[in-house]
Design a protein around this motif. Structure first.
Motif, PDB file in Angstrom:
ATOM      1  N   UNK A 295       0.871  -1.353  -0.084  1.00 39.64           N
ATOM      2  CA  UNK A 295       0.038  -0.033   0.144  1.00 39.64           C
ATOM      3  C   UNK A 295       1.004   1.404   0.189  1.00 39.64           C
ATOM      4  N   UNK A 296       0.119   2.299  -0.661  1.00 39.83           N
ATOM      5  CA  UNK A 296       0.960   3.534  -0.552  1.00 39.83           C
ATOM      6  C   UNK A 296       0.199   4.710  -0.242  1.00 39.83           C
TER       7      UNK A 296
ATOM      8  N   UNK B 190       3.091  -5.762 -11.177  1.00 39.86           N
ATOM      9  CA  UNK B 190       2.196  -5.015 -10.250  1.00 39.86           C
ATOM     10  C   UNK B 190       0.868  -4.881 -10.995  1.00 39.86           C
ATOM     11  N   UNK B 191      -0.304  -4.668  -9.950  1.00 39.83           N
ATOM     12  CA  UNK B 191      -1.529  -4.401 -10.552  1.00 39.83           C
ATOM     13  C   UNK B 191      -1.521  -2.833 -10.285  1.00 39.83           C
ATOM     14  N   UNK B 192      -2.578  -2.216 -11.029  1.00 38.43           N
ATOM     15  CA  UNK B 192      -2.811  -0.766 -11.084  1.00 38.43           C
ATOM     16  C   UNK B 192      -3.031  -0.162  -9.557  1.00 38.43           C
ATOM     17  N   UNK B 193      -3.750  -0.971  -8.763  1.00 40.04           N
ATOM     18  CA  UNK B 193      -3.960  -0.267  -7.418  1.00 40.04           C
ATOM     19  C   UNK B 193      -5.614  -0.305  -7.297  1.00 40.04           C
TER      20      UNK B 193
ATOM     21  N   UNK C  58       3.720   9.139   1.141  1.00 37.46           N
ATOM     22  CA  UNK C  58       4.851   8.027   1.911  1.00 37.46           C
ATOM     23  C   UNK C  58       4.929   7.012   0.863  1.00 37.46           C
ATOM     24  N   UNK C  59       6.008   6.132   1.111  1.00 39.53           N
ATOM     25  CA  UNK C  59       6.608   5.332   0.459  1.00 39.53           C
ATOM     26  C   UNK C  59       5.746   3.908   0.417  1.00 39.53           C
ATOM     27  N   UNK C  60       5.653   3.337  -0.631  1.00 42.26           N
ATOM     28  CA  UNK C  60       4.950   2.162  -0.718  1.00 42.26           C
ATOM     29  C   UNK C  60       5.585   0.998   0.239  1.00 42.26           C
TER      30      UNK C  60
ATOM     31  N   UNK D 190      -5.129   3.081   7.869  1.00 41.39           N
ATOM     32  CA  UNK D 190      -5.279   2.203   6.705  1.00 41.39           C
ATOM     33  C   UNK D 190      -5.600   2.648   5.214  1.00 41.39           C
ATOM     34  N   UNK D 191      -5.885   3.927   5.339  1.00 40.03           N
ATOM     35  CA  UNK D 191      -6.057   4.702   4.010  1.00 40.03           C
ATOM     36  C   UNK D 191      -5.081   4.518   2.978  1.00 40.03           C
TER      37      UNK D 191
END
Length: 120
Positions: free
Chosen positions: A38-39, A110-113, A43-45, A89-90
């Motif tokens: 998550x990102x 990776x997926x697109x998110x 913030x960093x992934x 968690x957002x």
């Protein structure tokens, strides 16, 4: 070509639950591990959870006891059950696949998110 597609994000109130799903398809010979990252804005992934083909699981400390990762090896899918969600968690959640393609080359995809927003 390999496709990784996530689904299941959305808006939920604090304390609520969401279930994310991810499916990998294409020129895949075998999958070593599937995971969720998550990102959040600015913030960093970061790693959320990962599961190997043998079923070993690893979770970020921040989600232990609240999130559960599961996998269907036959269908090349992975799910993330998220309970007791908190505003922190957002984030955009990304599915990651560590696999070997039909040309015997190892790769990650990776997926697109999918957006998860926890807010009242």
């Amino acid at each position: 070509q390999v496709q990784v597609v996530e689904s299941g994000g959305g808006l939920v109130q604090p304390g609520g639950s969401l279930r994310l799903s991810c499916a990998a398809s294409g020129s895949i010979s075998s999958i070593n591990a599937m995971g969720w990252y998550r990102q959040a804005p600015g913030k960093q992934r970061e790693l959320v959870a990962v599961i190997t083909s043998g079923g070993s699981r690893n979770y970020a400390d921040s989600v232990k006891g609240r999130f559960t990762i599961s996998r269907d090896n036959a269908k090349n899918t992975v799910s993330l059950q998220m309970d007791s969600l908190k505003p922190e968690d957002t984030a955009v959640y990304y599915c990651n696949v560590d696999a070997v393609n039909t040309a015997r080359a190892r790769f990650t995809s990776w997926g697109r998110g999918t957006q998860v927003t926890v807010s009242s």
